[in-house]
Design a protein around this motif. Sequence first.
Motif, short mmCIF file in Angstrom:
data_model
loop_
_atom_site.label_atom_id
_atom_site.label_comp_id
_atom_site.label_asym_id
_atom_site.label_seq_id
_atom_site.Cartn_x
_atom_site.Cartn_y
_atom_site.Cartn_z
N VAL A 1 45.46 44.13 28.22
CA VAL A 1 44.09 44.64 28.16
C VAL A 1 43.17 43.63 27.48
CG1 VAL A 1 42.62 46.42 27.14
CG2 VAL A 1 44.76 47.07 28.25
N SER A 2 43.61 43.10 26.37
CA SER A 2 42.79 42.16 25.62
C SER A 2 42.51 40.90 26.42
CB SER A 2 43.50 41.81 24.31
OG SER A 2 42.74 40.90 23.57
N LYS A 3 43.55 40.32 27.00
CA LYS A 3 43.38 39.07 27.75
C LYS A 3 42.48 39.27 28.96
CE LYS A 3 45.69 35.29 30.10
NZ LYS A 3 44.40 34.69 30.28
N CYS A 4 42.77 40.29 29.75
CA CYS A 4 41.99 40.49 30.97
C CYS A 4 40.55 40.90 30.66
CB CYS A 4 42.68 41.50 31.88
SG CYS A 4 44.25 40.88 32.55
N PHE A 5 40.35 41.69 29.64
CA PHE A 5 38.98 42.05 29.26
C PHE A 5 38.21 40.81 28.83
CE2 PHE A 5 35.68 43.29 26.30
CZ PHE A 5 35.04 44.32 26.98
N ASP A 6 38.82 40.02 27.96
CA ASP A 6 38.14 38.82 27.47
C ASP A 6 37.84 37.83 28.60
OD1 ASP A 6 38.24 39.84 24.91
OD2 ASP A 6 39.92 38.59 24.28
N ASP A 7 38.77 37.71 29.54
CA ASP A 7 38.59 36.74 30.63
C ASP A 7 37.65 37.23 31.73
OD1 ASP A 7 40.34 35.09 29.32
OD2 ASP A 7 42.01 35.36 30.73
N LEU B 1 31.91 48.41 35.74
CA LEU B 1 32.30 47.04 36.02
C LEU B 1 31.68 46.58 37.33
CD1 LEU B 1 36.12 47.28 35.22
CD2 LEU B 1 34.38 46.18 33.82
N THR B 2 31.37 45.31 37.40
CA THR B 2 30.89 44.76 38.66
C THR B 2 32.08 44.57 39.60
OG1 THR B 2 31.17 42.45 37.99
CG2 THR B 2 29.05 43.50 37.45
N THR B 3 31.80 44.36 40.85
CA THR B 3 32.86 44.11 41.83
C THR B 3 33.66 42.87 41.45
OG1 THR B 3 31.49 45.11 43.55
CG2 THR B 3 33.32 43.74 44.29
N LYS B 4 32.96 41.86 40.99
CA LYS B 4 33.61 40.61 40.58
C LYS B 4 34.53 40.87 39.38
CE LYS B 4 32.56 35.90 39.09
NZ LYS B 4 31.50 34.95 38.76
N GLU B 5 34.06 41.63 38.41
CA GLU B 5 34.88 41.94 37.23
C GLU B 5 36.11 42.76 37.61
OE1 GLU B 5 31.46 42.04 33.73
OE2 GLU B 5 31.81 43.84 34.93
N THR B 6 35.92 43.73 38.48
CA THR B 6 37.04 44.56 38.93
C THR B 6 38.10 43.71 39.62
OG1 THR B 6 35.58 46.47 39.19
CG2 THR B 6 37.69 46.55 40.33
N GLY B 7 37.67 42.82 40.50
CA GLY B 7 38.60 41.93 41.19
C GLY B 7 39.33 41.02 40.21
N CYS B 8 38.59 40.50 39.26
CA CYS B 8 39.18 39.61 38.25
C CYS B 8 40.23 40.36 37.43
CB CYS B 8 38.08 39.06 37.34
SG CYS B 8 38.67 37.97 36.03
N ILE B 9 39.92 41.57 37.02
CA ILE B 9 40.86 42.35 36.22
C ILE B 9 42.12 42.66 37.02
CG2 ILE B 9 41.22 44.63 35.17
CD1 ILE B 9 38.34 44.40 34.09
N THR B 10 41.95 42.99 38.28
CA THR B 10 43.11 43.26 39.13
C THR B 10 44.01 42.03 39.23
OG1 THR B 10 41.88 44.90 40.41
CG2 THR B 10 43.84 43.95 41.45
N GLU C 1 47.78 41.62 37.51
CA GLU C 1 48.92 41.32 38.38
C GLU C 1 49.64 40.05 37.93
OE1 GLU C 1 47.28 41.19 42.33
OE2 GLU C 1 47.25 43.38 42.51
N LYS C 2 48.88 39.01 37.64
CA LYS C 2 49.48 37.76 37.17
C LYS C 2 50.21 37.97 35.84
CE LYS C 2 46.45 34.25 39.18
NZ LYS C 2 45.51 33.17 38.88
N PHE C 3 49.57 38.68 34.94
CA PHE C 3 50.15 38.91 33.62
C PHE C 3 51.47 39.67 33.74
CE2 PHE C 3 50.71 40.92 29.52
CZ PHE C 3 50.24 39.99 28.62
#
Length: 88
Positions: free
Chosen positions: A32-38, A48-57, A61-63
């Motif tokens: 949560v911390s890493k993906c939120f910060d990134d 969340l914006t569409t870009k933020e949602t995609g980034c978090i997904t 997944e990578k994490f």
Amino acid sequence: MDQLNVKEQQDFQQIVEQKQMKDFMRLYSNLVSKCFDDCVNDFTSNNLTTKETGCITKCSEKFLKHSERVGQRFQEQNALLMQNMQKR
């Protein structure tokens, strides 16, 4: 573990389960911390914006894939260690 009586086995199992839960919570918190910060950059909206949602997904997944792979490698190394110990 065969040398332990039933009560000791139950106590040991409880300790293992508590450690597993603690490890899971640490993993989740780090995710949560890493993906939120990134990924989260826009604080002007409640959503969340569409870009933020995609980034978090992608980030999550990578994490999780990375964590799974590290766990697999740990198991492989542990198995090799156990084999080497049995050969002695």
